[in-house]
Design a protein around this motif. Structure first.
Motif, short mmCIF file in Angstrom:
data_model
loop_
_atom_site.label_atom_id
_atom_site.label_comp_id
_atom_site.label_asym_id
_atom_site.label_seq_id
_atom_site.Cartn_x
_atom_site.Cartn_y
_atom_site.Cartn_z
N ALA A 1 6.17 -6.93 0.93
CA ALA A 1 6.72 -7.42 2.19
C ALA A 1 6.81 -6.29 3.22
N SER A 2 7.24 -5.12 2.78
CA SER A 2 7.44 -4.01 3.70
C SER A 2 6.14 -3.30 4.03
N GLN A 3 5.33 -2.99 3.02
CA GLN A 3 4.10 -2.23 3.26
C GLN A 3 3.01 -3.07 3.91
N VAL A 4 2.75 -4.26 3.35
CA VAL A 4 1.74 -5.13 3.93
C VAL A 4 2.28 -5.79 5.20
N GLY A 5 3.49 -6.34 5.11
CA GLY A 5 4.04 -7.07 6.24
C GLY A 5 4.30 -6.19 7.46
N ASN A 6 5.09 -5.12 7.28
CA ASN A 6 5.49 -4.30 8.42
C ASN A 6 4.39 -3.37 8.92
N GLN A 7 3.53 -2.88 8.01
CA GLN A 7 2.54 -1.86 8.40
C GLN A 7 1.11 -2.37 8.41
N TYR A 8 0.61 -2.80 7.27
CA TYR A 8 -0.80 -3.15 7.14
C TYR A 8 -1.21 -4.23 8.14
N LEU A 9 -0.40 -5.27 8.30
CA LEU A 9 -0.74 -6.36 9.20
C LEU A 9 -0.52 -6.01 10.67
N LEU A 10 0.08 -4.85 10.93
CA LEU A 10 0.25 -4.36 12.29
C LEU A 10 -0.87 -3.39 12.66
N SER A 11 -1.06 -2.36 11.85
CA SER A 11 -2.08 -1.34 12.13
C SER A 11 -2.59 -0.79 10.81
N THR A 12 -3.62 -1.39 10.29
CA THR A 12 -4.19 -0.97 9.01
C THR A 12 -4.69 0.46 9.09
N SER A 13 -5.32 0.81 10.21
CA SER A 13 -5.89 2.15 10.34
C SER A 13 -4.82 3.23 10.29
N ASN A 14 -3.64 2.97 10.83
CA ASN A 14 -2.56 3.96 10.78
C ASN A 14 -2.02 4.11 9.37
N GLN A 15 -1.98 3.04 8.61
CA GLN A 15 -1.52 3.17 7.22
C GLN A 15 -2.55 3.97 6.41
N LEU A 16 -3.83 3.73 6.66
CA LEU A 16 -4.88 4.49 5.99
C LEU A 16 -4.82 5.97 6.40
N GLU A 17 -4.64 6.24 7.68
CA GLU A 17 -4.55 7.61 8.15
C GLU A 17 -3.34 8.33 7.56
N HIS A 18 -2.24 7.64 7.44
CA HIS A 18 -1.05 8.21 6.81
C HIS A 18 -1.36 8.63 5.38
N GLY A 19 -2.08 7.77 4.66
CA GLY A 19 -2.47 8.12 3.30
C GLY A 19 -3.40 9.31 3.24
N ARG A 20 -4.35 9.40 4.19
CA ARG A 20 -5.31 10.50 4.20
C ARG A 20 -4.61 11.83 4.47
N LEU A 21 -3.69 11.84 5.44
CA LEU A 21 -2.99 13.08 5.77
C LEU A 21 -2.23 13.63 4.58
N HIS A 22 -1.57 12.77 3.82
CA HIS A 22 -0.85 13.23 2.64
C HIS A 22 -1.80 13.65 1.53
N ALA A 23 -2.91 12.90 1.38
CA ALA A 23 -3.87 13.25 0.33
C ALA A 23 -4.45 14.64 0.56
N ASP A 24 -4.68 14.99 1.81
CA ASP A 24 -5.21 16.31 2.13
C ASP A 24 -4.24 17.42 1.74
N GLU A 25 -2.98 17.08 1.55
CA GLU A 25 -1.97 18.05 1.13
C GLU A 25 -1.67 17.93 -0.36
N GLY A 26 -2.45 17.10 -1.06
CA GLY A 26 -2.28 16.97 -2.50
C GLY A 26 -1.39 15.83 -2.95
N ASN A 27 -0.86 15.06 -2.01
CA ASN A 27 -0.01 13.90 -2.34
C ASN A 27 -0.85 12.64 -2.17
N PHE A 28 -1.35 12.08 -3.28
CA PHE A 28 -2.23 10.92 -3.21
C PHE A 28 -1.49 9.58 -3.27
N MET A 29 -0.18 9.61 -3.37
CA MET A 29 0.55 8.35 -3.55
C MET A 29 0.46 7.42 -2.33
#
Length: 805
Positions: free
Chosen positions: A454-482
């Motif tokens: 509800a929170s991740q898909v509802g509040n974020q993914y259905l609003l701006s999928t690209s921003n959720q993906l970018e958030h994941g990429r920025l953390h992955a580049d620092e070693g946090n893949f979660m």
């Protein structure tokens, strides 16, 4: 087939009783059928027949019933210091034991209740037992569904016969319809002796009837068949009341709840909203196209309703059919606070009454365009373009996404739980701003797993999928893949087998653009291994053997890249060579056979025989027959009545759906059953009940040789199905089965983020007919920011500091 609204054989005893009862009350016209597909033998011209005005008669009738005190059930049968059980359901925020009893009346299987007046919670039970858990202490009140009422014998039993699902009285369906219409007309006529609690009680009992009609537990002819003309006349009167601009239903006279229940009745029998919402083209249109029913007391504006439509249009089919509207003729969108009057007639005590479907969720008393909310607070992308969303649309996305939980297959459910267990830190979560200043996002989501999608898909993914993906990429580049792993989980939920949808660029108070992206799934376990975004390049994802993400590659531009409408992403090649043409017929109904099989029911019973994994089986002990179900009420129909042209009949002159054109028995595979029902304007039965998947009670003379036989259904197997093979979950790359674990249910909402005291969702993977634990999936109490009016006392909930008001 005609469905449950077709005419049936007359019952002489019933007909005689009803005719005698009605003859002394008013003249009844003859008319056409309620359902468009039903035909009747009309012997009188009802337009020319002189009839006594119904409103005049009913107003006199209500006045004759006596004072409001006589209408209300006495509470002398209530006891204290013990509870009941909660196998039928739980309603929160209920104002009193009396209104708790009203909730019980609306639930067909509720026979007893207990009320916790300390936390304002109503527990509904199918028997007179105390489970020792639902309510303990002197603050507990318990009682039966209906108290003994000495004055009941003095009243006209036709209108005040409240006998839904009781063992000691017959179901009086037409009487309940008449009671609802009569009371609505009395409200319009200004009857001073009409009491709000009595009006709410009438609406609640009519609600219980509608639930049974949807489940198929009340046969259509109980309302229509023999007395079809009476029912249609009452339906026309109900439509007239709903279209009368001089009527003033309100939360304080319980008229809003009653009128909304009559609206639900009319859309159920009509299949459209023209009579339910006369002159309201927007609601009619949304119901016709998307089967959305608004139980909002007309609070939502046309502008806001139009944005609900735009949102639903952008959802993938599987999230609608297996989530938002699963096993339900329509989805109910509620606005609880629109029904709030005072501490006794609170919104929580009234808003469930117009809800007759198992799929429902509550939107709060806010309109589109009120303000925007930051969806990515406490993340590296917060405050960048596209991270703030319209508050109404945020609530809508969040509440609708709660329904997505039931679309998960076993693999996805295990993945969600494994990721939650591994996400120990706040920065592991896409919604890192949740419960900031409180328990923190990590503890919140690990405790309340039902909030993750509800929170991740509802509040974020259905609003701006690209921003959720970018958030994941920025953390992955620092070693946090979660966060990136969570994005892929969200993509997995929204995606189909080889494609998914991105949502971007919110504008016009909640409307977003949608883009199709291509995905590639890893062989064997179905995780997303590749992603091609039009105009943004390609991603690849690497996993350890246990499914843990450990690396990615990306060849596109830096930053959050929104897809391009001018570019089409190239599809991935199929993972296996295309097989040679097969002699097996190809399914063309756009619905794949569930990977884990479908449940086989025993005809005439609510019994699951086993799980069928072979969709093409036609011979031997595992061969199956089928009936078809009405798409609105889910009631099973075994034969065409009248018979179809060019069809041979069996030895009893029946045109049985599963038999051949010559009327002889024949082998039927699953796709043939599905197509036959679809071509008839029906569906292959997908609701677990004796009247739906079981196709009628054994020994009732329904014919067509289905009693005791194996029947195809469109109900996916689950872990509790005999013969279920759990290995099927590992082989399917797409969501194909219902979740086998119940989700947690929200009970409150802070408009910056959902902050919930969660309990089991009584509506997940359970239907009105197969278990009495059937409260819809809604947030039943609110805890809102001060920007939204909430006159009710909130229940205790975890708290979070809002990030924006």
């Amino acid at each position: 087939g005609g469905g449950p609204f077709s005419t049936h054989a007359k019952s002489p005893q019933t007909a005689s009783h009803r005719t005698q009862a009605r003859s002394s009350h008013r003249s009844w016209p003859t008319s056409r059928s309620l359902a468009p597909t039903t035909t009747t033998n009309t012997t009188h011209d009802h337009e020319k027949q002189k009839i006594m005005p119904l409103k005049t008669t009913n107003l006199l009738f209500v006045l004759a019933l006596g004072s409001a005190d006589a209408l209300k059930s006495t509470t002398t049968c209530f006891g204290r210091a013990r509870g009941a059980c909660a196998d039928v359901g739980v309603a929160k925020g209920i104002s009193s034991a009396a209104t708790c009893q009203v909730q019980c009346l609306s639930m067909p299987d509720c026979k007893y209740f207990s009320y916790d007046d300390k936390v304002k919670r109503c527990h509904m039970c199918s028997s007179d037992v105390d489970d020792g858990e639902s309510c303990v202490g002197d603050h507990c009140v318990h009682g039966p569904r209906r108290c003994a009422d000495p004055a009941a014998a003095l009243r006209d039993p036709r209108v005040r016969s409240r006998a839904i699902s009781t063992d000691d009285a017959p179901t009086t369906s037409l009487d309940l319809l008449e009671a609802a219409v009569t009371t609505a007309e009395a409200l319009c006529g200004g009857v001073e002796t009409l009491d709000a609690m009595d009006t709410l009680t009438t609406a609640a009992e009519f609600n219980g009837l509608l639930k049974q009609m949807i489940a198929g537990d009340v046969a259509g002819y109980a309302v229509y068949g023999e007395f079809l003309d009476d029912a249609e006349y009452l339906a026309r009167e109900a439509a007239a009341v709903l279209g009368d601009a001089s009527c003033a239903p309100s939360p304080c006279n319980a008229g809003l709840a009653l009128f909304a229940t009559l609206e639900a009745f009319l859309v159920l029998v009509d299949g459209h909203g023209e009579r339910a919402w006369p002159g309201d083209a927007e609601r009619q249109h949304v119901f016709a196209d998307h089967k959305i029913f608004f139980a909002d007391g007309k609070f939502l504006s046309d502008y806001t309703v139009a944005r609900v439509e735009k949102f639903v249009e952008g959802l993938p089919t599987h999230l609608i059919e297996r989530g938002v509207r699963a096993y339900s003729p329509f989805t109910t969108v509620q606005v609880k606070n629109a029904f709030h009057c005072n501490s006794e007639l609170s919104g929580a005590s009234q808003f469930l009454i117009p809800t007759v479907t198992v799929r429902a969720f509550n939107l709060h008393n806010v309109q589109s365009g009120a303000w925007k909310e930051e969806a990515f607070s406490n993340t590296p992308v917060a405050g960048t373009g596209g991270t703030k969303g319209d508050i109404f649309q945020t609530i809508l996305r969040h509440e609708a996404a709660h329904q997505f939980d039931r679309t998960m297959n076993g693999r996805q459910l295990r993945l969600r739980n494994d990721l939650a267990e591994a996400s120990r830190l706040v920065e592991h979560w896409p919604r890192a701003g949740v419960a900031r200043g409180g328990i923190g996002a990590a503890e919140f989501f690990k405790t309340y797993k039902g909030e993750i999608i509800a929170s991740q898909v509802g509040n974020q993914y259905l609003l701006s999928t690209s921003n959720q993906l970018e958030h994941g990429r920025l953390h992955a580049d620092e070693g946090n893949f979660m966060p990136l792993a969570w994005f892929l989980f969200d993509l997995d939920i929204v995606g189909e087998a080889t494609t998914a949808t991105f949502y971007e660029n919110e504008k016009d108070d909640g409307i977003v653009d949608t883009y199709t992206v291509q995905i590639e799934r890893a062989p064997g376990h179905g995780a997303v291994a590749g992603l091609r975004v039009p105009g943004c390049g390609e991603w690849t994802f690497a996993y350890y053997s246990n499914g843990t993400l450990f690396d990615y590659t990306y060849d596109g531009p830096a930053g959050a890249c929104e897809p391009s409408a001018d570019v089409v992403a190239v599809a991935y090649p199929t993972q296996v060579p295309t097989p040679a043409p097969s002699q097996v017929p190809t399914a063309y109904h756009n619905l794949d056979f569930p990977a884990c099989g479908v449940k086989i029911f025993e005809g005439g019973k609510n019994v699951v025989s086993d799980c069928a994994r072979d969709e093409w089986i036609e011979e031997g002990e595992q061969a199956n027959r089928f009936g078809c179900c009405d798409t609105i009420t889910n009631a099973c129909v075994r034969k065409a009545d009248p018979p179809r042209a060019g069809r041979g009949l069996d030895g009893k002159d029946n045109d049985c759906f599963w038999k051949s054109d010559t009327g002889d028995p024949r082998a039927t595979h699953w796709h043939f059953a599905h197509e036959t029902c679809t071509d008839l304007g029906l569906k292959l039965c997908d609701v677990e009940s004796v009247a739906s998947a079981g196709c009628g009670k054994h020994g009732t003379g329904l014919k067509c040789h289905l009693d005791g036989e194996r029947l195809w259904t469109n109900i996916p197997c689950d872990a509790d199905t005999p013969g279920y093979d759990a290995t099927c979950e590992l082989a399917t790359p797409v969501p194909t089965a219902m979740a086998t674990e119940e989700e947690e249910e929200p009970t409150g909402l802070d408009l910056d983020e959902a902050i919930f005291e969660l309990e089991e969702d009584w509506g997940l993977d359970i239907h009105w007919s197969d278990a009495p634990t059937l409260l819809p999936t809604y947030a039943s109490t609110d805890s809102t920011t001060d920007a939204v009016t909430n006159a009710e006392t909130p229940t205790e909930t975890p708290t979070e500091t809002p990030t924006e008001s």
